[in-house]
Structure formats: structure tokens, C-alpha cells
Enzyme design. Structure first.
Site, PDB file in Angstrom:
ATOM      1  N   GLY A 140      61.165  51.404   3.441  1.00 45.09           N
ATOM      2  CA  GLY A 140      61.065  52.780   3.912  1.00 45.09           C
ATOM      3  C   GLY A 140      62.406  53.422   4.237  1.00 45.09           C
ATOM      4  O   GLY A 140      62.484  54.634   4.396  1.00 45.09           O
TER       5      GLY A 140
ATOM      6  N   CYS B 138      34.116  64.173 -12.197  1.00 48.00           N
ATOM      7  CA  CYS B 138      34.877  64.541 -13.394  1.00 48.00           C
ATOM      8  C   CYS B 138      33.925  65.086 -14.457  1.00 48.00           C
ATOM      9  O   CYS B 138      32.898  64.467 -14.750  1.00 48.00           O
ATOM     10  CB  CYS B 138      35.625  63.320 -13.929  1.00 48.00           C
TER      11      CYS B 138
ATOM     12  N   CYS C 265      34.256  62.448 -17.665  1.00 47.54           N
ATOM     13  CA  CYS C 265      33.787  61.057 -17.611  1.00 47.54           C
ATOM     14  C   CYS C 265      32.802  60.809 -16.474  1.00 47.54           C
ATOM     15  O   CYS C 265      32.285  59.708 -16.343  1.00 47.54           O
ATOM     16  CB  CYS C 265      34.965  60.086 -17.505  1.00 47.54           C
TER      17      CYS C 265
ATOM     18  N   CYS D 212      39.643  64.178 -14.444  1.00 46.50           N
ATOM     19  CA  CYS D 212      40.512  63.165 -13.838  1.00 46.50           C
ATOM     20  C   CYS D 212      41.964  63.515 -14.122  1.00 46.50           C
ATOM     21  O   CYS D 212      42.309  63.837 -15.263  1.00 46.50           O
ATOM     22  CB  CYS D 212      40.245  61.789 -14.446  1.00 46.50           C
TER      23      CYS D 212
ATOM     24  N   CYS E  48      40.356  58.162 -17.277  1.00 50.33           N
ATOM     25  CA  CYS E  48      39.293  58.991 -17.831  1.00 50.33           C
ATOM     26  C   CYS E  48      38.925  58.513 -19.247  1.00 50.33           C
ATOM     27  O   CYS E  48      37.754  58.345 -19.569  1.00 50.33           O
ATOM     28  CB  CYS E  48      39.749  60.443 -17.853  1.00 50.33           C
TER      29      CYS E  48
END
Lengths: 293, 189
Positions: A29, A237, A240, A262, A268
Site C-alpha cells: 500500500g 446482463c 448473457c 457485462c 460475458c
């Protein structure tokens, strides 16, 4: 063979980047300064991610590049071609087949494995930058773990909008120490950052590299009474039918027609190949069948 | 002139260094795992793994400290020809190479500053063997816990308490490498 050194960068530059990556992994980080090079593409096109990828690639790697989840957008295609040309590595669009994935603003839907590496392109690595413009000050704030200002910002969101309105680049705290910018991924992706793969972040213009080792503790900042929520469009979606993936809203015409798809194109495609079908895809194939009859 | 010194570098530097870095990165990201590190043929007493690490990470920008037996004519000449890193005292080094005993006391090495914790030394500790039993390790990069043999416990516990400052360690033996960053918590298993 091309006339480039393997993966474009010279060896001394790669050593410098590699040292920064190792320190980044040792201090999760924390933003390690590095001497970012000019790359043959403009800042904002992922020069940081490209340099990190170049220092990490081996000839045995298979590279995948995504831009907002898609393999076929300009940024993704040009970076993929760049490494095909300068490193001669194999490329793929399949998440599962890639050993290194360079990404702009998304984490793939499919869970990543321990033998994979995710490289993020980062525009502004400093999470406190929009609250405090001075680098000297933000560096001091990180060293003193003085993150009150970030909580004030999230609180002001709640006071103004009734909820934390930050929806992307949502700040996280790493291993209980450093507050980190996860790059502009949607906050939907934040919980996925505790993953099995190594995550590397490169900011070219800002000259910073940071990293997360596997299974690193990554907590999205929040309040007890306003807990963090990984949100997405409340829809399935249309291609899909997936209900668990992050969606893009696409405007279809001038009369309010729209569809949700997606953002992860490989996810997808994989689902559609497996026989799943969303509402609009089903309607389109039914219409197609009717005309055929 | 001693031509032995000219040998033992990378055969194909960009590719050898790329594979070597990936092994080193995997070791640092996942403390306790043992990776294979090959490519260099350094003079004794430097191991293949330690020599490969030096070729991969060090250059004229990185002051290097050679501790104990490792500070000898052959090693200095090899480092000078293949790497070009200035050989310096422990206090001003970015990298250090030696046995655990020779590297002590660790308080000599830079642990970074609160603003720049990355300005800390990386120690390459040569060991007889890298055994995966002994101390229990926990922390970033480790799913639950792993075990690893370390030369001692106290020094690594002290080092972890300095976080985010502190030293980072590579352990090398033959062509094997493992690592222990400052984030890893070491306990007697």
C-alpha cells in the site's frame, strides 16, 4: 526477432523498476517513487502499467490486457500489440489462460489464481491528492497515519447525499496501515482485492509504484452506521443474463432504448458460449428465427 | 589478469534477468515459499542464487555491502566487472550479502525513514539449506500460515515491530531462494 531489447525497456531501467516492485511488496500500500521513463504512448494511456508489465514479463508469459473490462478497446489492443512486438510474448483474451493481466479500471470477474499477476494502470496514485494538493503534506500524512481528512470527505458525502457517493477509486486501508487508491476501479471490485494473485500498480506520470501481495488485508473505508457496499446496476446482463457481474449501460437509440452488458467481455463471452442468454439476446435471436421462417 | 572473473554472468541478460526477477518477486510476495534462481556462476563463497539476485537487482546505482568471508578479492572483482555496484560499509548499503553471523548486528543497516520506508536495505543471507520447517510465519502473502527455518527468531520479530520501517531479507542456498519481508510475523511453531 525485433530490434528491441526484450520488453522494450533497457536492463538498468528494468532493475530500477524491479527494486521498486520488491519494496512495494514488502510495504503493501505504500507508494514507492521510481524514475518513470517516457514510453512510446501518451501519459494517461497506461505508461505506468506498461513499465511494470515490461519489468515483470518473461518470454514464457501469456499476456491479457483489458480496458474497463474489455479486451477489444483501443487502449487494450494497442498495449497488447506493443508487447507482442517488443517482447514476443503470447497474448490471450481468456482470463484463465493469462499469466499476467494488465488492466485499466477493472478486476476480471473470474477469480485469479496464485500463479497470476494483475498489473493496474493508475492515473493518480495518491488517495489524498484531491484533499491535499501538496506532496510534502500528503507524504507526512501517510508517515503519521493521519487519515482523518479522508473520513471527513466520506462523511461529507453522507451529509450531502445521504450515502457515500464515491463509486470508483474508493479508498482502501491495507493491512491496517496505509490508505491506498485502488485505481479507478468501480467499488464493486474492491472486495475482490483480497485475492490469490500478486497485484502491482504503476503510475507513470506520477512516478509511483505500489503493490499488494496475495491474501493481503484490504478494507474499504466506511463507518459503522454507513457500512461499505459494493454496488452495481440493479439489472441482469442483457447479453448473457449474469446477475453477479459489473454492468455497463449502453444507450441504443434516441428514444430511451438501453441495454446493460457485462463490462468484462471475456466473462460475458464465456457465459454465452456455455449457453446462457440475457433478455435482449433472447429477443434478438427469436426475431431472427421469425424472419428465417 | 585473472580471466576467471569475466565468467559467470548471464548468458542472455534480458531473458535470464526476467526469469530471475519473477522467482525473486514470487519469493518476496509469498514469504516461506522456495523458488529456483539460476543463471549466474559467481565465485565462491557466493551461491548461484545469491549471484543471480545480485545480477538481477544490483547495478552502479546500488551500494553493496559484502560481509565477512564474502568480502574477498574474487567476489569484489566479479561484482566490479559484472555489476558495477560500489562496495561499501553496512551503514550506507542498499544491498548486503553474507552469512547471518557476518551480517550482525542488523542495527547497522538502513531501515528507511517514516516518509520513505522504501529507503531501507535488502539483506541477502547465505544459508547451508533452506528448510521449510521451524518458525511459523503469518502476514501478507501467506494464506494462513507457513513454516520456514530461520537463523533466529528475535531479530525478525524486532524487525516486524518496526513496520512500516525495517529490513527485507532474501535467503539463498545453492540455486534456491526464499524471502522474508518486514510484514511477516514470526512465531516459534
Amino acid at each position: 526477432m525485433s530490434d528491441y531489447n526484450f520488453a522494450y525497456l533497457d536492463e538498468q531501467t528494468k532493475r530500477m523498476i524491479r527494486r521498486a516492485i520488491l519494496k512495494g511488496l514488502a510495504i503493501p500500500g505504500y507508494q514507492v517513487p521510481f524514475a518513470s521513463r517516457e514510453m512510446p504512448m501518451p501519459y494517461g494511456w497506461g505508461t505506468g502499467g506498461v513499465q511494470v508489465s515490461a519489468a515483470t514479463l518473461t518470454p514464457a508469459d501469456t499476456l491479457k490486457v483489458i480496458d474497463q473490462g474489455a479486451d477489444d478497446t483501443t487502449n487494450a489492443v494497442s498495449i497488447r500489440k506493443f508487447f507482442e512486438k517488443t517482447a514476443g510474448v503470447a497474448t490471450t483474451e481468456e482470463t484463465g489462460a493469462a499469466s499476467i493481466i494488465q488492466t485499466r479500471h477493472r478486476i476480471p470477474e473470474e477469480d485469479l489464481r496464485e500463479d497470476q499477476i494483475l498489473v493496474y494502470q493508475v492515473p493518480i496514485p495518491e488517495p489524498l491528492r484531491f484533499l491535499e494538493p501538496s506532496e510534502i503534506e500528503t507524504r507526512k500524512m501517510h508517515s503519521l497515519e493521519e487519515y482523518g481528512l479522508m473520513h471527513v470527505k466520506l462523511y461529507e458525502d453522507i451529509a450531502k447525499h445521504g450515502a457515500i457517493a464515491t463509486s470508483y477509486a474508493y479508498p482502501v486501508k491495507v493491512e491496517g496501515r496505509y490508505v491506498m487508491d485502488p485505481s479507478p476501479i468501480p467499488k464493486f471490485d474492491n472486495p475482490k482485492m483480497e485475492m490469490a494473485a500478486i497485484q502491482l500498480f504503476g503510475a507513470g506520470r506520477e512516478q509511483r509504484i505500489y503493490a499488494l501481495p496475495p491474501y493481503c488485508k484490504v478494507v474499504s473505508l466506511d463507518f459503522e452506521d454507513f457500512p461499505f457496499e459494493a454496488s452495481k446496476a440493479d439489472h441482469a446482463c442483457d447479453m448473457c443474463g449474469a446477475t453477479d457481474s459489473y454492468l455497463d449501460e449502453v444507450i441504443m437509440d434516441d428514444s430511451g432504448g438501453r441495454m446493460f452488458v457485462c463490462s468484462d467481455t471475456d466473462y460475458c463471452t464465456g457465459r454465452r458460449q456455455a449457453g446462457h442468454m440475457g433478455a435482449q439476446a433472447a429477443a434478438a435471436s427469436a426475431a431472427l428465427e421469425e424472419t428465417a421462417v | 589478469m585473472n580471466t576467471e572473473v569475466l565468467k559467470g554472468g548471464f548468458g542472455n541478460a534480458p531473458v535470464d534477468a526476467a526469469y530471475a526477477f519473477r522467482a525473486a518477486m514470487k519469493a518476496m510476495a509469498c514469504p516461506g515459499t522456495v523458488e529456483v534462481l539460476q543463471g549466474a556462476q559467481p565465485p565462491a563463497p557466493v551461491s548461484v542464487a545469491a549471484g543471480t539476485l545480485l545480477l538481477t537487482l544490483c547495478d552502479p546505482d546500488t551500494p553493496l555491502h559484502l560481509a565477512g568471508d564474502f568480502d574477498c578479492e574474487d567476489v569484489r572483482a566479479w561484482v566490479s566487472f559484472h555489476i558495477g555496484a560500489p562496495v561499501v560499509a553496512a551503514e550506507v548499503s542498499m544491498f548486503a550479502l553474507g552469512s547471518w553471523e557476518a551480517l550482525a548486528p542488523l542495527s547497522r543497516f538502513a531501515i528507511g525513514t517514516p516518509e520513505y520506508p522504501d529507503r531501507s536495505a535488502t539483506l541477502i543471507v547465505e544459508q547451508e539449506v533452506l528448510a521449510q520447517d521451524g518458525m511459523a510465519l503469518r502476514g501478507p502473502g501467506i494464506k494462513d500460515s507457513v513454516t520456514m527455518a530461520l537463523p533466529e527468531t528475535g531479530a525478525f520479530q524486532m524487525n516486524a515491530m518496526l513496520f512500516p520501517l525495517g529490513l527485507d531479507f532474501f535467503f539463498t542456498s545453492g540455486d534456491q531462494v526464499s524471502a522474508l519481508p518486514r510484514t511477516t510475523k514470526v512465531e516459534v511453531a
